[in-house]
Design an enzyme around this catalytic site. Structure first.
Site, PDB file in Angstrom:
ATOM      1  N   TYR A 112      55.065  -3.096  17.882  1.00 34.68           N
ATOM      2  CA  TYR A 112      55.870  -4.062  16.738  1.00 34.68           C
ATOM      3  C   TYR A 112      55.694  -5.292  17.255  1.00 34.68           C
ATOM      4  O   TYR A 112      56.041  -5.612  18.470  1.00 34.68           O
ATOM      5  CB  TYR A 112      57.260  -3.498  17.158  1.00 34.68           C
ATOM      6  CG  TYR A 112      57.809  -2.168  16.508  1.00 34.68           C
ATOM      7  CD1 TYR A 112      58.503  -2.196  15.152  1.00 34.68           C
ATOM      8  CD2 TYR A 112      57.658  -0.904  17.053  1.00 34.68           C
ATOM      9  CE1 TYR A 112      58.839  -1.193  14.481  1.00 34.68           C
ATOM     10  CE2 TYR A 112      57.852   0.350  16.313  1.00 34.68           C
ATOM     11  CZ  TYR A 112      58.824   0.205  15.083  1.00 34.68           C
ATOM     12  OH  TYR A 112      59.175   1.301  14.699  1.00 34.68           O
TER      13      TYR A 112
ATOM     14  N   PRO B  80      63.186  -0.274   6.915  1.00 36.11           N
ATOM     15  CA  PRO B  80      62.483   0.707   7.684  1.00 36.11           C
ATOM     16  C   PRO B  80      62.348   0.228   9.164  1.00 36.11           C
ATOM     17  O   PRO B  80      61.838   1.183   9.958  1.00 36.11           O
ATOM     18  CB  PRO B  80      61.171   0.525   6.736  1.00 36.11           C
ATOM     19  CG  PRO B  80      61.038  -0.720   6.164  1.00 36.11           C
ATOM     20  CD  PRO B  80      62.827  -1.205   5.695  1.00 36.11           C
TER      21      PRO B  80
ATOM     22  N   LYS C  55      64.641   4.704  10.644  1.00 35.99           N
ATOM     23  CA  LYS C  55      66.094   5.528  10.701  1.00 35.99           C
ATOM     24  C   LYS C  55      66.343   6.272   9.427  1.00 35.99           C
ATOM     25  O   LYS C  55      66.950   7.222   9.371  1.00 35.99           O
ATOM     26  CB  LYS C  55      67.258   4.610  10.968  1.00 35.99           C
ATOM     27  CG  LYS C  55      67.328   4.491  12.546  1.00 35.99           C
ATOM     28  CD  LYS C  55      67.815   5.475  13.400  1.00 35.99           C
ATOM     29  CE  LYS C  55      67.566   5.268  14.617  1.00 35.99           C
ATOM     30  NZ  LYS C  55      66.214   6.035  15.195  1.00 35.99           N
TER      31      LYS C  55
ATOM     32  N   TYR D 213      66.222   4.463  19.363  1.00 33.16           N
ATOM     33  CA  TYR D 213      65.001   4.577  18.688  1.00 33.16           C
ATOM     34  C   TYR D 213      64.651   6.016  18.458  1.00 33.16           C
ATOM     35  O   TYR D 213      64.370   6.682  17.620  1.00 33.16           O
ATOM     36  CB  TYR D 213      63.957   3.713  19.124  1.00 33.16           C
ATOM     37  CG  TYR D 213      62.697   3.756  18.130  1.00 33.16           C
ATOM     38  CD1 TYR D 213      62.494   2.581  17.367  1.00 33.16           C
ATOM     39  CD2 TYR D 213      61.458   4.548  18.596  1.00 33.16           C
ATOM     40  CE1 TYR D 213      61.212   2.779  16.542  1.00 33.16           C
ATOM     41  CE2 TYR D 213      60.454   4.571  17.797  1.00 33.16           C
ATOM     42  CZ  TYR D 213      60.341   3.506  16.901  1.00 33.16           C
ATOM     43  OH  TYR D 213      59.026   3.552  16.072  1.00 33.16           O
TER      44      TYR D 213
HETATM   45  P1  FAD Z   1      64.441  10.643  -1.219  1.00 32.79           P
HETATM   46  O1  FAD Z   1      63.133  10.992  -0.158  1.00 32.79           O
HETATM   47  O2  FAD Z   1      64.149   9.495  -2.160  1.00 32.79           O
HETATM   48  O3  FAD Z   1      64.159  11.981  -1.947  1.00 32.79           O
HETATM   49  C1  FAD Z   1      65.115  11.924  -3.387  1.00 32.79           C
HETATM   50  C2  FAD Z   1      64.477  12.917  -4.401  1.00 32.79           C
HETATM   51  O4  FAD Z   1      65.455  13.060  -5.395  1.00 32.79           O
HETATM   52  C3  FAD Z   1      63.102  12.494  -4.807  1.00 32.79           C
HETATM   53  O5  FAD Z   1      62.244  13.202  -4.705  1.00 32.79           O
HETATM   54  C4  FAD Z   1      63.440  12.096  -6.152  1.00 32.79           C
HETATM   55  O6  FAD Z   1      62.084  12.315  -7.213  1.00 32.79           O
HETATM   56  C5  FAD Z   1      64.683  13.080  -6.836  1.00 32.79           C
HETATM   57  N1  FAD Z   1      65.528  12.499  -7.899  1.00 32.79           N
HETATM   58  C6  FAD Z   1      65.819  11.249  -7.913  1.00 32.79           C
HETATM   59  N2  FAD Z   1      66.416  11.000  -9.240  1.00 32.79           N
HETATM   60  C7  FAD Z   1      66.773  12.437  -9.505  1.00 32.79           C
HETATM   61  C8  FAD Z   1      67.274  13.028 -10.685  1.00 32.79           C
HETATM   62  N3  FAD Z   1      68.110  12.160 -11.567  1.00 32.79           N
HETATM   63  N4  FAD Z   1      67.337  14.260 -10.765  1.00 32.79           N
HETATM   64  C9  FAD Z   1      66.673  15.195  -9.992  1.00 32.79           C
HETATM   65  N5  FAD Z   1      66.014  14.612  -9.040  1.00 32.79           N
HETATM   66  C10 FAD Z   1      65.883  13.272  -8.723  1.00 32.79           C
HETATM   67  N6  FAD Z   1      62.581   6.908   7.786  1.00 32.79           N
HETATM   68  C11 FAD Z   1      62.556   7.485   9.043  1.00 32.79           C
HETATM   69  O7  FAD Z   1      63.495   8.173   9.105  1.00 32.79           O
HETATM   70  N7  FAD Z   1      61.546   7.077   9.736  1.00 32.79           N
HETATM   71  C12 FAD Z   1      60.393   6.330   9.328  1.00 32.79           C
HETATM   72  O8  FAD Z   1      59.492   6.017   9.890  1.00 32.79           O
HETATM   73  C13 FAD Z   1      60.536   5.691   7.901  1.00 32.79           C
HETATM   74  N8  FAD Z   1      59.532   4.788   7.542  1.00 32.79           N
HETATM   75  C14 FAD Z   1      59.915   4.552   6.084  1.00 32.79           C
HETATM   76  C15 FAD Z   1      58.664   3.556   5.870  1.00 32.79           C
HETATM   77  C16 FAD Z   1      58.767   3.081   4.510  1.00 32.79           C
HETATM   78  C17 FAD Z   1      57.605   2.267   3.747  1.00 32.79           C
HETATM   79  C18 FAD Z   1      59.840   3.583   3.575  1.00 32.79           C
HETATM   80  C19 FAD Z   1      59.836   3.102   2.283  1.00 32.79           C
HETATM   81  C20 FAD Z   1      60.638   4.412   3.991  1.00 32.79           C
HETATM   82  C21 FAD Z   1      60.858   4.804   5.215  1.00 32.79           C
HETATM   83  N9  FAD Z   1      61.934   5.527   5.833  1.00 32.79           N
HETATM   84  C22 FAD Z   1      61.595   6.056   7.189  1.00 32.79           C
HETATM   85  C23 FAD Z   1      62.831   6.098   5.021  1.00 32.79           C
HETATM   86  C24 FAD Z   1      62.865   7.391   4.366  1.00 32.79           C
HETATM   87  O9  FAD Z   1      61.332   7.464   3.800  1.00 32.79           O
HETATM   88  C25 FAD Z   1      63.844   7.918   3.478  1.00 32.79           C
HETATM   89  O10 FAD Z   1      65.115   7.529   4.177  1.00 32.79           O
HETATM   90  C26 FAD Z   1      63.828   9.100   2.993  1.00 32.79           C
HETATM   91  O11 FAD Z   1      62.811   9.304   1.844  1.00 32.79           O
HETATM   92  C27 FAD Z   1      65.298   9.644   2.334  1.00 32.79           C
HETATM   93  O12 FAD Z   1      65.175  10.884   2.137  1.00 32.79           O
HETATM   94  P2  FAD Z   1      66.143  11.410   0.832  1.00 32.79           P
HETATM   95  O13 FAD Z   1      65.977  12.973   0.640  1.00 32.79           O
HETATM   96  O14 FAD Z   1      67.485  11.027   0.896  1.00 32.79           O
HETATM   97  O15 FAD Z   1      65.648  10.772  -0.313  1.00 32.79           O
HETATM   98  C1  DHB Z   2      56.477   3.820  10.241  1.00 31.64           C
HETATM   99  C2  DHB Z   2      57.580   3.309   9.385  1.00 31.64           C
HETATM  100  C3  DHB Z   2      58.596   2.624  10.025  1.00 31.64           C
HETATM  101  O1  DHB Z   2      59.500   2.065   9.231  1.00 31.64           O
HETATM  102  C4  DHB Z   2      58.522   2.349  11.621  1.00 31.64           C
HETATM  103  O2  DHB Z   2      59.681   1.548  11.794  1.00 31.64           O
HETATM  104  C5  DHB Z   2      57.588   2.728  12.054  1.00 31.64           C
HETATM  105  C6  DHB Z   2      56.609   3.533  11.728  1.00 31.64           C
HETATM  106  C7  DHB Z   2      55.419   4.620  10.005  1.00 31.64           C
HETATM  107  O3  DHB Z   2      55.349   4.738   8.532  1.00 31.64           O
HETATM  108  O4  DHB Z   2      54.474   4.996  10.503  1.00 31.64           O
END
Ligand code: FAD
Ligand code: DHB
Length: 395
Positions: A204, A296, A300, A388
Site C-alpha cells: 500500500y 475498497p 472489507k 485488516y
Molecule cells: P454483489 O457482488 O454486487 O452481488 C450482487 C448480485 O446481485 C450480482 O450478481 C448482481 O448481478 C445481482 N443482482 C443485482 N440486481 C439484481 C436484480 N434486480 N435481480 C436479480 N439479481 C440482481 N471486498 C473485500 O472484502 N476484499 C477486497 O479485497 C475487495 N476488493 C475490492 C476491489 C474492488 C476493485 C471492488 C470494486 C470491490 C472490492 N471489494 C472487496 C468489495 C466486494 O467486491 C463487494 O463488497 C462484494 O461483491 C459484495 O458482495 P454482494 O454479494 O453483497 O454484492
Molecule cells: C485488493 C483489493 C483491495 O480493495 C485491497 O485493499 C487490497 C487488494 C485486490 O483486489 O487484490
C-alpha cells in the site's frame, strides 16, 4: 402461473446471496436464489481479492474451503510505502496468528455455486423484472421473468443480496431507510497483469502523485491499482502510461520497480461510503452491498457481506427451530455494529493513503506524520492489523 414455494427467496447470486443459501442449506432451510446475470458472467466478474481470517475459517468450516486451501496465497502482513521507504506490518505476529488471504472473489463465487448445485440447490440465472411483494405479511413473494415466463415464488422471508445497484432496497416504502453517505473525489484504476509477483506481500503506497497498490492473484497473475479521477476513462490510459504512473508512485531510492507484463484488464471504480439503516423491513432482510458500500482501501466489502449472512442464517435457524423472532428482530442492530466499524476503518485507510486536489501542505504533513506514527507504534500497528485481518465475529 402457479407459484413456487420456498422458505427463503434470495435476490442476487453474489458472495452474500450464495453464501447465505449455502449456510441455510447446512441448517436444513430451503432457499431459491434469483440472479439477473448468467452463470458465466457472475463467475467472470473480477472484484475483491483479500479475505479476512474469519471469512476463510467460515468457508473452511462449512465445507467450501478445499480449493481455497490449495490455490490461495497466504501472507503474514502487508507493506506500507511512503516517502520512498517501505515498512512491514507483521499482521500475523500482531494478531496472534491471523493471516492475510488472497483468493479472488470470482473463485469464492465459483466454489459456492458448485457446492449449491451439487447439493441440489436452486439458482435461477438470467431472471429479469424481479419484484418483491408483501414483506409486511407472513406470506411474502417474489415475482420475476425467466425468458418469456412470468413466475412467482412464495416464501417466509426475502433476502435482498443484490448489491449496490440492486432493486430490493427500493421495494421498501419511501422514508423507511435512512441513508448515510460520503463520496470521495477519487477512484481506483485497476489492472490485471500477466506477470509473476512484484512483491512477496501487498504494498500500500502513499505518494504525492496519489495512492498505489500492488496486489496479486496467483503466481502468474497480478492485480494493481492506482488512485485516479473517478470520471477517468480506461481508454485514456495506454499500457505505457499506466506503467510510468505505477513506477513513479512506487519508486524507492534503491530503484525498485514493479514486474511488468501484458495488461489483460483495465477498470475504473468509484469510491464511496454508504449505509442504509435499518437493514430490514418486515420479512425483508438486506445483506452485503445492498445495505452498505465501503471504499475498497480496507478490503472489507466481501468480508462484511459474509459477516451479514452469517448473522442472518443464524437468526433464521433460530426462527425455524423455536419460532422466536428475537434474533431476526436484532439482525440490523447486530450487523450495523460491525458495518460501522468497517466504515470507520475503510474511511481511515482511504484518508491515510490518498491525496485530494484540495489538500494543503498541512494535510500532506499531517498524513505523513500519521504514517510515521503508525509504523513506529506497536499499538497503532496492532490496531491496523486486527482490523485488516478481521475482528472476531460477535456471537
Ligand atoms: P454483489 O457482488 O454486487 O452481488 C450482487 C448480485 O446481485 C450480482 O450478481 C448482481 O448481478 C445481482 N443482482 C443485482 N440486481 C439484481 C436484480 N434486480 N435481480 C436479480 N439479481 C440482481 N471486498 C473485500 O472484502 N476484499 C477486497 O479485497 C475487495 N476488493 C475490492 C476491489 C474492488 C476493485 C471492488 C470494486 C470491490 C472490492 N471489494 C472487496 C468489495 C466486494 O467486491 C463487494 O463488497 C462484494 O461483491 C459484495 O458482495 P454482494 O454479494 O453483497 O454484492
Ligand atoms: C485488493 C483489493 C483491495 O480493495 C485491497 O485493499 C487490497 C487488494 C485486490 O483486489 O487484490
Amino acid at each position: 402461473m402457479s407459484p413456487g414455494r420456498t422458505q427463503v427467496a434470495i435476490v442476487g447470486a453474489g458472495p452474500a446471496g450464495l453464501l447465505l443459501s449455502h449456510l441455510l442449506h447446512l441448517a436444513r432451510i430451503e432457499s431459491v436464489v434469483l440472479e439477473s446475470r448468467s452463470r458465466d458472467e457472475v463467475q467472470r466478474t473480477v472484484r475483491a481479492g483479500v479475505l479476512e481470517q474469519g471469512t476463510v475459517d467460515m468457508l473452511r468450516d462449512t465445507g467450501v474451503g478445499a480449493r481455497l486451501d490449495r490455490e490461495a496465497l497466504f501472507h503474514r502482513g502487508v507493506y506500507l510505502r511512503f516517502g520512498g521507504r517501505t515498512h512491514h506490518i507483521d499482521m500475523e505476529g500482531l494478531t496472534g496468528g491471523k493471516r492475510v488471504t488472497l483468493y479472488a472473489q470470482q473463485e469464492v463465487v465459483k466454489d459456492l455455486i458448485a457446492a449449491r448445485l451439487e447439493a441440489g440447490g436452486e439458482i435461477r440465472f438470467g431472471v429479469s423484472d424481479v419484484v418483491i411483494h408483501d414483506v409486511l405479511s407472513d406470506r411474502p413473494g417474489v415475482s420475476f421473468r425467466q425468458g418469456a415466463d412470468a413466475q412467482r415464488i412464495e416464501c417466509d422471508f426475502v433476502a435482498g443480496c443484490d448489491g449496490s445497484h440492486g432493486m430490493s432496497r427500493h421495494s421498501l416504502p419511501e422514508g423507511a431507510l435512512a441513508r448515510h453517505e460520503r463520496m470521495y473525489p477519487f477512484g481506483w484504476f485497476g489492472i490485471l497483469v500477466e506477470a509473476p509477483p512484484s512483491s512477496d506481500e501487498l504494498i500500500y503506497a502513499r505518494h504525492d502523485r496519489g495512492f498505489a497498490l500492488v496486489s496479486t492473484r496467483s503466481r502468474m497473475l497480478q492485480r494493481m491499482y492506482f488512485q485516479c479521477d473517478p470520471a477517468q476513462k480506461t481508454e485514456a490510459w495506454s499500457d505505457d502510461r499506466i506503467w510510468a504512473e505505477l513506477r513513479s508512485r512506487l519508486e524507492t531510492p534503491d530503484g525498485w520497480t514493479p514486474v511488468e507484463g501484458p495488461i489483460t484488464q483495465k477498470v475504473v471504480v468509484g469510491m464511496r461510503s454508504l449505509v442504509f439503516e435499518p437493514m430490514q423491513h418486515g420479512n425483508l432482510f438486506l445483506a452485503g452491498d445492498a445495505a452498505h458500500v465501503v471504499p475498497p482501501t480496507g478490503a472489507k466489502g466481501l468480508n462484511l457481506a459474509a459477516a451479514d449472512v452469517r448473522v442472518l442464517s443464524r437468526a433464521l435457524q433460530r426462527f425455524y427451530q423455536s419460532r422466536s423472532r428475537d434474533a431476526l428482530e436484532g439482525y440490523s442492530a447486530t450487523c450495523l455494529t460491525r458495518v460501522w466499524n468497517a466504515q470507520r476503518f475503510s474511511y481511515w485507510m482511504t484518508m491515510l493513503l490518498h491525496r485530494a486536489d484540495s489538500d494543503t501542505s498541512f494535510d500532506r504533513n499531517r498524513q505523513l506524520a500519521e504514517l510515521e506514527y503508525l509504523v513506529h507504534s506497536r499499538a497503532a500497528m496492532t490496531s491496523l492489523a486486527e482490523n485488516y485481518v478481521g475482528l472476531p465475529f460477535e456471537d
